[in-house]
Design an enzyme around this catalytic site. Sequence first.
Site, PDB file in Angstrom:
ATOM      1  N   ARG A 114       0.849  -1.192   0.000  1.00 48.93           N
ATOM      2  CA  ARG A 114       0.000   0.000   0.000  1.00 48.93           C
ATOM      3  C   ARG A 114       0.888   1.247   0.000  1.00 48.93           C
ATOM      4  O   ARG A 114       2.082   1.162   0.307  1.00 48.93           O
ATOM      5  CB  ARG A 114      -0.952  -0.004   1.187  1.00 48.93           C
ATOM      6  N   CYS A 118       2.917   6.832  -7.147  1.00 50.86           N
ATOM      7  CA  CYS A 118       3.573   8.126  -7.253  1.00 50.86           C
ATOM      8  C   CYS A 118       2.507   9.226  -7.206  1.00 50.86           C
ATOM      9  O   CYS A 118       1.611   9.267  -8.044  1.00 50.86           O
ATOM     10  CB  CYS A 118       4.330   8.179  -8.568  1.00 50.86           C
ATOM     11  N   ASN A 152      -4.218   8.047   3.279  1.00 50.26           N
ATOM     12  CA  ASN A 152      -3.903   7.485   4.601  1.00 50.26           C
ATOM     13  C   ASN A 152      -2.442   7.759   4.934  1.00 50.26           C
ATOM     14  O   ASN A 152      -1.546   7.494   4.121  1.00 50.26           O
ATOM     15  CB  ASN A 152      -4.119   5.966   4.593  1.00 50.26           C
ATOM     16  N   GLU A 153      -2.219   8.311   6.092  1.00 53.86           N
ATOM     17  CA  GLU A 153      -0.871   8.525   6.632  1.00 53.86           C
ATOM     18  C   GLU A 153       0.141   8.934   5.560  1.00 53.86           C
ATOM     19  O   GLU A 153       1.142   8.243   5.320  1.00 53.86           O
ATOM     20  CB  GLU A 153      -0.407   7.267   7.354  1.00 53.86           C
ATOM     21  N   CYS A 159       9.210   9.714  -3.978  1.00 49.06           N
ATOM     22  CA  CYS A 159       9.296   8.939  -5.227  1.00 49.06           C
ATOM     23  C   CYS A 159      10.405   9.520  -6.114  1.00 49.06           C
ATOM     24  O   CYS A 159      10.618  10.728  -6.160  1.00 49.06           O
ATOM     25  CB  CYS A 159       7.953   9.015  -5.948  1.00 49.06           C
ATOM     26  N   CYS A 161      10.667   8.648  -9.568  1.00 49.35           N
ATOM     27  CA  CYS A 161      10.391   8.341 -10.972  1.00 49.35           C
ATOM     28  C   CYS A 161      10.746   9.562 -11.819  1.00 49.35           C
ATOM     29  O   CYS A 161      11.062  10.627 -11.284  1.00 49.35           O
ATOM     30  CB  CYS A 161       8.926   7.947 -11.154  1.00 49.35           C
ATOM     31  N   CYS A 164       8.753  12.659 -11.069  1.00 52.09           N
ATOM     32  CA  CYS A 164       9.139  13.318  -9.808  1.00 52.09           C
ATOM     33  C   CYS A 164      10.493  14.003  -9.921  1.00 52.09           C
ATOM     34  O   CYS A 164      10.706  15.073  -9.356  1.00 52.09           O
ATOM     35  CB  CYS A 164       9.117  12.315  -8.661  1.00 52.09           C
ATOM     36  N   GLU A 310      -7.118   7.223  14.459  1.00 52.22           N
ATOM     37  CA  GLU A 310      -6.830   5.827  14.809  1.00 52.22           C
ATOM     38  C   GLU A 310      -6.271   5.835  16.219  1.00 52.22           C
ATOM     39  O   GLU A 310      -5.324   6.575  16.512  1.00 52.22           O
ATOM     40  CB  GLU A 310      -5.776   5.229  13.871  1.00 52.22           C
ATOM     41  N   TRP A 319       4.270  -6.792  11.133  1.00 51.43           N
ATOM     42  CA  TRP A 319       5.584  -6.719  10.480  1.00 51.43           C
ATOM     43  C   TRP A 319       6.710  -6.793  11.507  1.00 51.43           C
ATOM     44  O   TRP A 319       7.855  -6.980  11.180  1.00 51.43           O
ATOM     45  CB  TRP A 319       5.755  -5.482   9.592  1.00 51.43           C
TER      46      TRP A 319
END
Length: 668
Positions: A114, A118, A152-153, A159, A161, A164, A310, A319
Amino acid sequence: MADNVVRLPKGINIGVDYYPEHWDEALWVKDADMMRDAGVKLVRMGEFAWCRFEPEEGRFDFEWLDRAVRLFAERDIYVVLCTPTNTPPQWLFEKYPEIVQVDKWGRRIQTGIRGHRCLNSPVYRELSEKIIAYMAERYKDERYVVGYQIDNELESNHCRCDVCKSRFREWIEKKYGTVEEINKAYGNNVWSGEYSDFSQVMPPMNDNEKWLNPSLNLDFNRYASDSTCDYVKFQSDIIRKISPDKFITTNTWLCANMPDFYDMFENLDIVSFDNYPAHVLPEDDETLYSHAFHLDLMRGVKNKNFWIMEQLSGMIGSWGPMSRAIQPGMMEGYSLQAIAHGADAVIHFRWRTAVSGAEMYWQGIIDHSNVPGRRYKEFCELCSKVREIQELDGTVCRNRIAILYSSDNEYAFKNQHQAEEMHYFEQMKQWHDAFICLGLGVDIISQKEKLNGYRIIVAPTMFVENKETVSNIYDAAAKGATVILTNRSGERDYNNKCIMKQLPVAYSELTGIKVSEYEALPDGMQVLLKFSEETDIRSECALKSGLFGKRWCDIIEENDKVEVLARYDEQFYKGAPAVTRNKYGNGEVYYFGTMLNRDGSIDFARQMAVSQGLDIIEGLEKGVEVTYRYGDKTWRFIFNNTQKEQKAIVDEEEIVLKPFEMNITSLH
Ligand code: GAL
C-alpha cells in the site's frame, strides 16, 4: 485556508475504524448493533477499498458502501469516508505501470502493498480525481457522512520516478532561477559540485545521502513535503468544490519522512492523528517518555482541537513481533488523555482484528475468535465515561508555555547527526517533560507562529536559521517573555551551510554569550555540572540524581554581562559556563550549552515558571499529568500515565489513581 463552514458532529465522540469490505454483510448488522449499544458515534470507512469501489476502469460500485452508510445512519452513527487513493487496485497498476513509485535505488517497488504509488503521476491523478469526485457527489446530500479523510498517513513524497525528478528540478529552478544562484546558495565549489545546467540536479539516490551536499538534502526534503501538500490540496479541492459543508482532514503520524504539518493542514479543516502510545513504559528516571508530547504537537498544528483518527485498541504486531497486551485501563486512559489534550473525537483502530492480510496481528477491539472480550468491555466503559463528559464540547486548551517546532530543523538534524543518539526531538521533549512535571500545560507550535501571549518560549535546537523566527523570538523576549535557547542553535544559514561567526550566531545578542568551542559526547557519557554559587535556582536535583549534561557541551566564554547559572565540573572545560541567563528588554533568556538531566531541567523550569507567575504543582510523580480545558467551566484532568498506583496532591486534595486512570473534575 478557505473559511468555509463545515459541520462537525456535536459533542465529544468515540468511534471505530471499520472495513465492511472485509466482512460478510450479515456481520455488518451485528457489528452496527453492537457499536450502537456500546455508544459508538463515529465510523471511519473506505480507506483501502478502491478495488471494490471500481472493479474495472470507469465502472463504479458504491452500492455496498451506500448500504453500510445507511446501516450506521439508522443507528445514529456518523460516517467519515476516506478517499481510497492509498491503494490503487491491481488492474490499475497493470494497465498503467508508470504509476508505481520508484524507490531511491531507482526500482519500481512491489505492488500489492500500500502507499506505493507516485503522487505526481498524471494518470494516477486523473483516475484519483474521477473516483474522488464520484464519491463526493454520491454522498454530498447524505447528512450522516460528515467528513472526509484524504488518503492514509501521507509521508513526504520520496518517489524518484522521472516525473518526480522533473518536478524536483522545476521546484529548484523556480526557487533559484539561475545555476549561479544555486551554486552560491549550496556552496557547490566543494567536491566540484557546481551545476552548469538545472538538468544536472538529482534527488538523493541509493544510500548516498550522507555524502551529498546537506543543502541539497534539505531542499529535497522541503520539495518532498511541498509535493505531498500539493497532493493534499489536489484532493481537498475536488471534495470541497462538490461537498463544501463536509470537513476534510488527513490522518497524520510521526514517521520517517514527515511532511511539514503546518503546510499540510493549512487547507484542511481539522487535524487528525493516528495515536499509538507505547505499550510498555520506560521505568528508569532519565528516559523521556510522555505521550502527551505527541498530542500537544498535533493540537499545535492548527492551534485548535483535533481528532484522533486511529487509536490504540490492542496489541500491535504483524511486520514486527507482537507486543505485550494493552494493560487494563490503557484503552480508556489513553483515549481520555487525548481528550484532555484537545481531541474532540477518538476513533479506535479497529473494530475487528483482520483475519487476513499483512495486519492480522494488529489487534482491534474484537479478537479473531469473534468473542467480545476484555478490551470490548473496556471500550464500552470508555464510551459510557465519555457520555458523562459531553459538557466538554466547545472547551479548549490554553497554555502560557510554547515550544517551537520546525521541519527544517528536523530534516537537517536527521541528515547530519550532531552527536550519537542526539535527535532533534530530544530537547523539545526534555523541556516539555520538565514543565509537565510541574503541572503546567504546553503548546507545541510552528516556529513561524507569532508568539504573543506566551510567557515562556522554548526554542530548542534552532539549527537552521529562519529570519522571521529569530525576529519573533527577540520580540517576545523584549516584551517580557522568558526564552530558552539551547546548544546547536544558530548553526546553519537558511540553505543549511555553516556560518563563519561565533555561535549562537543570530542569537548572540539575545543570549549575551559566545561559544568558544564545543564537543559532542558519545551516547551514555555524562559531564558533571554544578550550580554556580550566586545562582537563585532552587536545586532539588542535588538531592536526587545531581546535575549533569549529556549529548553535547558548548564551552561558553565568560563575560560580565550574563549571569552564569551552572558550570561544567569536569573535563578540560571544568569551570566554564554551561548554563547562562541574560536580561533582554523586559525578558530573560536562558542558554543551555548542554542537555541537562531530567531532574536538572525541572529545577530550571520551576525557576522560570515561578518568576513568570505561573501556578505550578509541586511533587507530581513522573508520568502524572495535570491538564485543563477551558470554556464556561474549567475542566481539570489528572492522568496517571504509569503502570503503578500514584497519589497526586492537587488543589490541596489527595487523589489516588490506578494505573492509567484519569480523574476528571469540573472546577467552576
Ligand atoms: C496505521 C495505518 C493503519 C494501520 C495501522 C496499524 O499507521 O494508518 O492503516 O496500518 O497503522 O498498523
